[in-house]
Write a protein that holds these residues in place. Sequence first.
Motif, PDB file in Angstrom:
ATOM      1  N   SER A 105      35.020  34.633  43.319  1.00 52.12           N
ATOM      2  CA  SER A 105      36.222  34.992  42.515  1.00 52.12           C
ATOM      3  C   SER A 105      36.936  33.573  42.430  1.00 52.12           C
ATOM      4  O   SER A 105      37.309  33.205  43.331  1.00 52.12           O
ATOM      5  CB  SER A 105      36.936  36.209  42.886  1.00 52.12           C
ATOM      6  N   SER A 106      36.782  32.929  41.233  1.00 55.31           N
ATOM      7  CA  SER A 106      37.491  31.631  41.100  1.00 55.31           C
ATOM      8  C   SER A 106      39.018  31.984  41.268  1.00 55.31           C
ATOM      9  O   SER A 106      39.954  30.887  41.724  1.00 55.31           O
ATOM     10  CB  SER A 106      37.320  31.099  39.833  1.00 55.31           C
ATOM     11  N   SER A 107      39.539  33.037  40.764  1.00 53.97           N
ATOM     12  CA  SER A 107      41.096  33.282  40.982  1.00 53.97           C
ATOM     13  C   SER A 107      41.368  33.426  42.329  1.00 53.97           C
ATOM     14  O   SER A 107      42.576  32.721  42.664  1.00 53.97           O
ATOM     15  CB  SER A 107      41.488  34.603  40.115  1.00 53.97           C
ATOM     16  N   MET A 108      40.736  34.082  43.291  1.00 50.15           N
ATOM     17  CA  MET A 108      41.131  34.189  44.709  1.00 50.15           C
ATOM     18  C   MET A 108      40.849  32.988  45.294  1.00 50.15           C
ATOM     19  O   MET A 108      42.005  32.559  45.969  1.00 50.15           O
ATOM     20  CB  MET A 108      40.109  35.270  45.084  1.00 50.15           C
ATOM     21  N   LEU A 109      39.862  32.035  45.232  1.00 53.34           N
ATOM     22  CA  LEU A 109      39.744  30.814  45.690  1.00 53.34           C
ATOM     23  C   LEU A 109      40.885  29.722  45.202  1.00 53.34           C
ATOM     24  O   LEU A 109      41.198  28.946  46.178  1.00 53.34           O
ATOM     25  CB  LEU A 109      38.337  30.187  45.289  1.00 53.34           C
ATOM     26  N   GLU A 110      41.324  29.841  44.004  1.00 51.20           N
ATOM     27  CA  GLU A 110      42.301  28.949  43.616  1.00 51.20           C
ATOM     28  C   GLU A 110      43.490  29.283  44.229  1.00 51.20           C
ATOM     29  O   GLU A 110      44.285  28.237  44.916  1.00 51.20           O
ATOM     30  CB  GLU A 110      42.711  29.282  41.893  1.00 51.20           C
ATOM     31  N   TYR A 111      43.952  30.305  44.825  1.00 50.47           N
ATOM     32  CA  TYR A 111      45.285  30.760  45.398  1.00 50.47           C
ATOM     33  C   TYR A 111      44.945  30.370  46.919  1.00 50.47           C
ATOM     34  O   TYR A 111      45.690  29.819  47.810  1.00 50.47           O
ATOM     35  CB  TYR A 111      45.548  32.434  45.340  1.00 50.47           C
ATOM     36  N   ALA A 112      43.899  30.648  47.475  1.00 54.01           N
ATOM     37  CA  ALA A 112      43.338  30.258  48.749  1.00 54.01           C
ATOM     38  C   ALA A 112      43.477  28.659  48.958  1.00 54.01           C
ATOM     39  O   ALA A 112      44.188  28.322  49.906  1.00 54.01           O
ATOM     40  CB  ALA A 112      41.935  30.663  48.942  1.00 54.01           C
ATOM     41  N   ARG A 113      42.954  27.864  48.010  1.00 49.49           N
ATOM     42  CA  ARG A 113      43.105  26.448  48.233  1.00 49.49           C
ATOM     43  C   ARG A 113      44.754  25.785  48.341  1.00 49.49           C
ATOM     44  O   ARG A 113      44.947  25.162  48.867  1.00 49.49           O
ATOM     45  CB  ARG A 113      42.396  25.675  47.069  1.00 49.49           C
ATOM     46  N   VAL A 114      45.554  26.938  47.556  1.00 55.51           N
ATOM     47  CA  VAL A 114      46.917  26.288  47.249  1.00 55.51           C
ATOM     48  C   VAL A 114      47.411  26.622  48.647  1.00 55.51           C
ATOM     49  O   VAL A 114      48.357  25.836  49.282  1.00 55.51           O
ATOM     50  CB  VAL A 114      47.635  27.189  46.332  1.00 55.51           C
ATOM     51  N   LYS A 115      47.232  27.818  49.227  1.00 61.31           N
ATOM     52  CA  LYS A 115      47.547  28.147  50.753  1.00 61.31           C
ATOM     53  C   LYS A 115      47.271  27.061  51.702  1.00 61.31           C
ATOM     54  O   LYS A 115      47.999  27.111  52.758  1.00 61.31           O
ATOM     55  CB  LYS A 115      47.197  29.440  51.056  1.00 61.31           C
ATOM     56  N   ALA A 116      46.205  26.623  51.517  1.00 54.01           N
ATOM     57  CA  ALA A 116      45.313  26.023  52.709  1.00 54.01           C
ATOM     58  C   ALA A 116      45.464  24.508  52.610  1.00 54.01           C
ATOM     59  O   ALA A 116      44.839  23.798  53.360  1.00 54.01           O
ATOM     60  CB  ALA A 116      43.778  26.227  52.663  1.00 54.01           C
ATOM     61  N   GLN A 117      46.405  23.780  51.710  1.00 56.82           N
ATOM     62  CA  GLN A 117      46.668  22.462  51.638  1.00 56.82           C
ATOM     63  C   GLN A 117      46.932  21.884  53.036  1.00 56.82           C
ATOM     64  O   GLN A 117      47.780  22.456  53.818  1.00 56.82           O
ATOM     65  CB  GLN A 117      47.759  22.268  50.724  1.00 56.82           C
ATOM     66  N   GLY A 118      46.240  20.709  53.504  1.00 59.14           N
ATOM     67  CA  GLY A 118      46.454  20.104  54.610  1.00 59.14           C
ATOM     68  C   GLY A 118      45.595  20.707  55.988  1.00 59.14           C
ATOM     69  O   GLY A 118      45.746  20.016  56.789  1.00 59.14           O
ATOM     70  N   LEU A 119      44.786  21.809  55.619  1.00 58.12           N
ATOM     71  CA  LEU A 119      44.107  22.568  56.516  1.00 58.12           C
ATOM     72  C   LEU A 119      42.677  21.890  56.724  1.00 58.12           C
ATOM     73  O   LEU A 119      42.068  21.575  55.637  1.00 58.12           O
ATOM     74  CB  LEU A 119      44.316  23.971  56.412  1.00 58.12           C
ATOM     75  N   PRO A 120      41.884  21.914  57.955  1.00 58.67           N
ATOM     76  CA  PRO A 120      40.589  21.745  57.765  1.00 58.67           C
ATOM     77  C   PRO A 120      39.588  23.025  57.445  1.00 58.67           C
ATOM     78  O   PRO A 120      38.938  23.557  58.111  1.00 58.67           O
ATOM     79  CB  PRO A 120      40.364  21.579  59.218  1.00 58.67           C
ATOM     80  N   VAL A 121      39.732  23.060  56.052  1.00 64.60           N
ATOM     81  CA  VAL A 121      39.028  24.360  55.659  1.00 64.60           C
ATOM     82  C   VAL A 121      38.512  23.983  54.168  1.00 64.60           C
ATOM     83  O   VAL A 121      39.331  23.228  53.586  1.00 64.60           O
ATOM     84  CB  VAL A 121      39.570  25.421  55.374  1.00 64.60           C
ATOM     85  N   ASP A 122      37.207  24.115  53.995  1.00 65.93           N
ATOM     86  CA  ASP A 122      36.459  24.010  52.537  1.00 65.93           C
ATOM     87  C   ASP A 122      36.453  25.504  51.856  1.00 65.93           C
ATOM     88  O   ASP A 122      36.081  26.426  52.537  1.00 65.93           O
ATOM     89  CB  ASP A 122      35.374  23.306  52.621  1.00 65.93           C
ATOM     90  N   PHE A 123      36.817  25.439  50.847  1.00 68.89           N
ATOM     91  CA  PHE A 123      36.366  26.707  49.606  1.00 68.89           C
ATOM     92  C   PHE A 123      35.394  26.543  48.684  1.00 68.89           C
ATOM     93  O   PHE A 123      35.761  25.589  48.145  1.00 68.89           O
ATOM     94  CB  PHE A 123      37.756  27.396  49.159  1.00 68.89           C
ATOM     95  N   ILE A 124      34.523  27.110  48.478  1.00 67.57           N
ATOM     96  CA  ILE A 124      33.463  27.003  47.537  1.00 67.57           C
ATOM     97  C   ILE A 124      33.097  28.440  46.854  1.00 67.57           C
ATOM     98  O   ILE A 124      33.024  29.316  47.325  1.00 67.57           O
ATOM     99  CB  ILE A 124      31.939  26.573  48.573  1.00 67.57           C
ATOM    100  N   GLU A 125      32.837  28.165  45.796  1.00 68.41           N
ATOM    101  CA  GLU A 125      32.848  29.199  44.737  1.00 68.41           C
ATOM    102  C   GLU A 125      31.330  29.546  44.438  1.00 68.41           C
ATOM    103  O   GLU A 125      30.617  28.693  44.155  1.00 68.41           O
ATOM    104  CB  GLU A 125      33.453  28.956  43.362  1.00 68.41           C
ATOM    105  N   ALA A 126      30.751  30.509  45.117  1.00 73.81           N
ATOM    106  CA  ALA A 126      29.323  30.856  44.925  1.00 73.81           C
ATOM    107  C   ALA A 126      29.091  32.669  45.390  1.00 73.81           C
ATOM    108  O   ALA A 126      29.953  33.042  46.197  1.00 73.81           O
ATOM    109  CB  ALA A 126      28.726  30.040  46.104  1.00 73.81           C
ATOM    110  N   ASP A 127      28.179  32.978  45.039  1.00 70.57           N
ATOM    111  CA  ASP A 127      27.518  34.266  45.295  1.00 70.57           C
ATOM    112  C   ASP A 127      26.918  34.175  46.847  1.00 70.57           C
ATOM    113  O   ASP A 127      26.011  33.372  47.027  1.00 70.57           O
ATOM    114  CB  ASP A 127      26.699  34.614  44.257  1.00 70.57           C
TER     115      ASP A 127
END
Length: 248
Positions: A68-90
Amino acid sequence: MINHDNLEEYRDPINYDLEFGGETNKYNFYLDMARLNPGEVLELACGTGLTTIHLSKSGIHITGVDISSSMLEYARVKAQGLPVDFIEADARTFDSEKRFSMIYLTGNAFQAFLSDDDQRALLETVYKHLESNGIFVFETRNPLGTDLSNQEESIWGNFIDKDGIKVKISGTQSYDSSNQIMHWVTIRDWGSEKTISRIACRFTDNDTLQRLLTSRGFCIENQYSDWDKTPFTPLSPSIITVCRKHGA
């Protein structure tokens, strides 16, 4: 094949967090699992990153994958500055050069894989991306510990949305026993408007689950009924499974 109705639940990520967030015991369970198996972690079907970000804030290097691109978009906003990568994929076709010490799914996401082929594809992804001797952890509702009867609309609860409005939640359930799939319809009532979303979840009994995991190269180490690591019993509402990859 993806059941696109399932994606209806994920159209409103901010209110999703307000409705479903705050499961600290669950987040800490997965954090403990990651600490016991040091290395990089992968969360499949990570949504808005509720669990992903909790682990990341504790210093775990983690990748979150979701369709879900919309869920990941919000995840990235919340995770700014943290050691986490978000990838859109099945999760069934995700492919990376990375290998992880731990892979997990939560939020009963395993149940979103509705067919034998879907489940096998998911487990192939997990097996491929785990390091040798890495662990795979996930939870799923236990059909023997769940009321699977067909039910007309009833009150399920409420939450306070991003604008401070109390949203009443009700819904129906209908179980397709031939395919072991529950169809839930969720109705959210804001007073001035209502939304309806549909979701389908497959219920896999524990004997079938154990055979499936073993056949795909995993060795089950523990099964729990809750986040406090209470041992699983046949009528527990949840099956929390910790298994390890066999082979190279």
